[in-house]
Motif scaffolding. Structure first.
Motif, mmCIF file in Angstrom:
data_model
loop_
_atom_site.group_PDB
_atom_site.id
_atom_site.type_symbol
_atom_site.label_atom_id
_atom_site.label_comp_id
_atom_site.label_asym_id
_atom_site.label_seq_id
_atom_site.Cartn_x
_atom_site.Cartn_y
_atom_site.Cartn_z
ATOM 1 N N GLY A 154 0.808 -1.215 0.000
ATOM 2 C CA GLY A 154 0.000 0.000 0.000
ATOM 3 C C GLY A 154 0.840 1.262 0.000
ATOM 4 O O GLY A 154 0.505 2.245 -0.637
ATOM 5 N N ARG A 155 1.967 1.225 0.704
ATOM 6 C CA ARG A 155 2.828 2.406 0.797
ATOM 7 C C ARG A 155 4.269 1.928 0.915
ATOM 8 O O ARG A 155 4.548 0.937 1.578
ATOM 9 C CB ARG A 155 2.443 3.232 2.018
ATOM 10 N N ARG A 162 7.552 -1.370 -5.308
ATOM 11 C CA ARG A 162 6.546 -0.400 -5.703
ATOM 12 C C ARG A 162 5.182 -0.670 -5.078
ATOM 13 O O ARG A 162 4.825 -1.818 -4.805
ATOM 14 C CB ARG A 162 6.374 -0.403 -7.226
ATOM 15 N N GLN A 163 4.447 0.388 -4.922
ATOM 16 C CA GLN A 163 3.072 0.319 -4.449
ATOM 17 C C GLN A 163 2.243 -0.484 -5.456
ATOM 18 O O GLN A 163 2.405 -0.363 -6.659
ATOM 19 C CB GLN A 163 2.519 1.739 -4.321
ATOM 20 N N THR A 188 -3.521 -4.246 3.252
ATOM 21 C CA THR A 188 -2.332 -3.753 2.563
ATOM 22 C C THR A 188 -1.115 -3.920 3.456
ATOM 23 O O THR A 188 -1.228 -4.121 4.667
ATOM 24 C CB THR A 188 -2.476 -2.269 2.166
ATOM 25 N N ASP A 216 2.388 -1.974 4.435
ATOM 26 C CA ASP A 216 3.191 -0.762 4.382
ATOM 27 C C ASP A 216 4.646 -1.154 4.588
ATOM 28 O O ASP A 216 5.004 -1.722 5.620
ATOM 29 C CB ASP A 216 2.742 0.240 5.438
#
Length: 190
Positions: free
Chosen positions: A96-97, A118-119, A160, A162
């Protein structure tokens, strides 16, 4: 007097492992983890321990909510048993981040290039570790011989992951020869 009664129960040694349900990961990867930690087949007494090892693999490959339930199915004639893992991998987390943190004291905001994390990619700790190793090798080829890149992950409730990538380039090293001249082959070797 004393009367003794012996009740004989056959030992059902575990001779097979099966993965059932929705594993989400290749069976070969799961078998490799068990073989590396427990030999050919884990014993029935270590079933929960083996399930915990598999849960860690699922988390590192992006399945933080995977459910694994071990059980032993006994068979007769011959008296053997199968260690069965009922697996529900659940949804795979996506990145996600991504935060990049450079740990160098000088040129703190200057990256030579960013690692390809990468996201939107599925989270996979092994794939990220391979990418960071490639990135370290690239930095070392440019003279940053003490380069290190590590990552950490935080799984969010929305599914997600992070990811924080910490990069320590280390000092830029240049090699210089002084004194008597060395043959070119010897310089390349050094």
């Amino acid at each position: 007097g004393v009367r003794l009664r012996y009740v004989l129960v056959p030992i059902h040694a575990v001779d097979r492992v099966e993965f059932r349900g929705a594993p989400g990961l290749p069976e070969g990867d799961l078998r490799r983890v068990l073989t590396e930690r427990y030999g050919a087949v884990p014993s029935a007494a270590r079933a929960e321990e083996a399930a915990q090892a598999l849960r860690q693999v699922y988390t590192s490959r992006g399945y933080p909510k995977a459910r694994l339930t071990p059980r032993v199915e006994e068979t007769h004639n011959p008296d053997r048993a199968t260690l069965v893992f009922d697996i529900d991998a659940g949804p795979r987390a996506v990145i996600g981040r991504v935060d990049f943190d450079q740990l160098d004291q000088s040129d703190r905001n200057t990256f030579l290039a960013l690692p390809a994390v990468r996201q939107g990619q599925p989270y996979d700790a092994e794939a990220i570790a391979r990418e960071l190793q490639r990135y370290e090798d690239s930095l070392r080829s440019r003279g940053y011989y003490e380069a290190r890149a590590l990552h950490s992950v935080q799984f969010a409730p929305d599914g997600t992951a992070d990811v924080t990538v910490a990069v320590d380039r280390g000092p830029l090293v240049s090699v210089a020869f002084a004194g008597d001249p060395l043959p070119e082959a010897e310089r390349a070797r050094l």
